[in-house]
Design a protein around this motif. Sequence first.
Motif, PDB file in Angstrom:
ATOM      1  N   ILE A  81       0.564  -1.339  -0.371  1.00  0.00           N
ATOM      2  CA  ILE A  81      -0.498   0.128   0.024  1.00  0.00           C
ATOM      3  C   ILE A  81       1.274   1.228   0.009  1.00  0.00           C
ATOM      4  N   ASP A  82       0.165   2.583  -0.148  1.00  0.00           N
ATOM      5  CA  ASP A  82       1.069   3.476   0.461  1.00  0.00           C
ATOM      6  C   ASP A  82       1.581   4.085   1.187  1.00  0.00           C
ATOM      7  N   LEU A  83       2.482   4.663   1.075  1.00  0.00           N
ATOM      8  CA  LEU A  83       3.137   4.623   2.599  1.00  0.00           C
ATOM      9  C   LEU A  83       2.070   5.194   3.521  1.00  0.00           C
ATOM     10  N   GLN A  84       2.026   6.402   2.867  1.00  0.00           N
ATOM     11  CA  GLN A  84       0.868   7.593   3.321  1.00  0.00           C
ATOM     12  C   GLN A  84      -0.155   6.784   4.121  1.00  0.00           C
ATOM     13  N   LEU A  85      -0.836   5.769   3.449  1.00  0.00           N
ATOM     14  CA  LEU A  85      -1.969   5.309   4.031  1.00  0.00           C
ATOM     15  C   LEU A  85      -1.765   4.046   5.070  1.00  0.00           C
ATOM     16  N   LEU A  86      -0.293   3.535   5.311  1.00  0.00           N
ATOM     17  CA  LEU A  86      -0.105   3.102   6.189  1.00  0.00           C
ATOM     18  C   LEU A  86       0.450   3.601   7.514  1.00  0.00           C
ATOM     19  N   LEU A  87       0.936   5.236   7.578  1.00  0.00           N
ATOM     20  CA  LEU A  87       1.170   6.869   8.464  1.00  0.00           C
ATOM     21  C   LEU A  87      -0.109   6.622   9.327  1.00  0.00           C
ATOM     22  N   ASP A  88      -1.505   6.863   8.518  1.00  0.00           N
ATOM     23  CA  ASP A  88      -2.672   7.213   8.971  1.00  0.00           C
ATOM     24  C   ASP A  88      -3.005   5.879   9.191  1.00  0.00           C
ATOM     25  N   ARG A  89      -2.987   4.274   8.882  1.00  0.00           N
ATOM     26  CA  ARG A  89      -3.561   3.810   9.892  1.00  0.00           C
ATOM     27  C   ARG A  89      -2.491   3.149  11.127  1.00  0.00           C
ATOM     28  N   LEU A  90      -1.383   3.124  11.309  1.00  0.00           N
ATOM     29  CA  LEU A  90      -0.520   3.643  12.087  1.00  0.00           C
ATOM     30  C   LEU A  90      -1.042   4.966  13.498  1.00  0.00           C
ATOM     31  N   ASN A  91      -1.429   6.596  12.786  1.00  0.00           N
ATOM     32  CA  ASN A  91      -1.604   7.087  13.966  1.00  0.00           C
ATOM     33  C   ASN A  91      -3.359   6.657  14.417  1.00  0.00           C
ATOM     34  N   SER A  92      -4.294   5.971  13.667  1.00  0.00           N
ATOM     35  CA  SER A  92      -5.129   5.669  13.585  1.00  0.00           C
ATOM     36  C   SER A  92      -5.492   4.968  15.331  1.00  0.00           C
ATOM     37  N   ASN A  93      -4.152   4.217  15.778  1.00  0.00           N
ATOM     38  CA  ASN A  93      -3.673   3.392  17.191  1.00  0.00           C
ATOM     39  C   ASN A  93      -3.203   3.616  18.048  1.00  0.00           C
ATOM     40  N   LEU A 139       2.773  -4.034  12.018  1.00  0.00           N
ATOM     41  CA  LEU A 139       2.622  -3.206  10.465  1.00  0.00           C
ATOM     42  C   LEU A 139       2.382  -4.141   9.082  1.00  0.00           C
ATOM     43  N   GLU A 140       2.737  -5.671   9.531  1.00  0.00           N
ATOM     44  CA  GLU A 140       2.167  -6.547   9.048  1.00  0.00           C
ATOM     45  C   GLU A 140       0.849  -6.575   8.301  1.00  0.00           C
ATOM     46  N   ARG A 141      -0.220  -6.313   9.744  1.00  0.00           N
ATOM     47  CA  ARG A 141      -1.725  -6.685   9.893  1.00  0.00           C
ATOM     48  C   ARG A 141      -1.416  -4.747   8.542  1.00  0.00           C
ATOM     49  N   ALA A 142      -1.199  -3.961   9.307  1.00  0.00           N
ATOM     50  CA  ALA A 142      -2.003  -2.702   9.156  1.00  0.00           C
ATOM     51  C   ALA A 142      -1.806  -2.396   7.678  1.00  0.00           C
ATOM     52  N   CYS A 143      -0.695  -3.492   6.878  1.00  0.00           N
ATOM     53  CA  CYS A 143      -0.254  -2.940   5.119  1.00  0.00           C
ATOM     54  C   CYS A 143      -1.119  -4.142   4.456  1.00  0.00           C
ATOM     55  N   GLY A 144      -1.441  -5.421   4.971  1.00  0.00           N
ATOM     56  CA  GLY A 144      -2.390  -6.555   4.733  1.00  0.00           C
ATOM     57  C   GLY A 144      -1.490  -7.159   4.054  1.00  0.00           C
ATOM     58  N   GLU A 145      -1.835  -8.199   3.095  1.00  0.00           N
ATOM     59  CA  GLU A 145      -0.473  -8.803   2.408  1.00  0.00           C
ATOM     60  C   GLU A 145       0.032  -8.641   1.295  1.00  0.00           C
ATOM     61  N   GLY A 146       1.426  -9.094   1.422  1.00  0.00           N
ATOM     62  CA  GLY A 146       1.855  -7.951   0.061  1.00  0.00           C
ATOM     63  C   GLY A 146       3.399  -7.846   0.995  1.00  0.00           C
TER      64      GLY A 146
END
Length: 230
Positions: free
Chosen positions: A13-25, A106-113
């Motif tokens: 996924i896009d890095l910004q999407l990962l950062l958003d998911r981390l910030n939401s936790n 991090l893997e759970r936040a990103c998903g498969e891949g």
Amino acid sequence: MKRYKWFRISLPIDLQLLLDRLNSNPFLGDVDFGFGFVAGSGGRIRFRYYRRVKLVVGFVDERGDPANRLIDSIESFEFEFISSNGLLIIRIDDPPRSIKSLLDRLERACGEGFSVELMTFPFDCHQIILSGPKSTRLIALKGAGADRRRNYVARVEVASREGIVLEHLTVLRGLDFSIENSTYEVITNEGKGQVAFLASGVVRFSDQIADSLLVAFEGYLLDGNEHGRL
């Protein structure tokens, strides 16, 4: 001493999407883990990872006998995203013994891949990385070797304040020898200190030289030179 460890990661996924998911936790309330954004220097992105852990603490009971009990605690450490030339690296600051929990999150936040690879510094690249300081000398090493003709196995530790020249170590002649840990004395514009490379991938820096040497280390990694590929 400051301690660091680097990993190259690939995101589905896009890095910004990962950062958003981390910030939401965030680490709030009774959650078992969470993330907190930390302002980084030079526009870099830093987080602090928190998780609840249980520690075994020894004590003496009312009869005077040794005993153990579990106590609740919180483990935390900072990590930083470094991106350049299509590479994405995570640097862990003062890593604990295991960072599996962080990588799993991090893997759970990103998903498969999602994939991750430890980045290391083999012995033959140390002089290249440390070519910038005014002075560098090897002062300690630890390794293992074998003489396959005689079925000998040896573990060797060598230390010298005056510096070590491998060619002068006659004990290593004839051995198929690999260096696992090594320590250098380094002089930079900031002062004198030590750099230690460990087999686990951890690199330790004396506090007074850490900031300037990090630039050289991460420039080396971002050029795609990890694992001895020069």
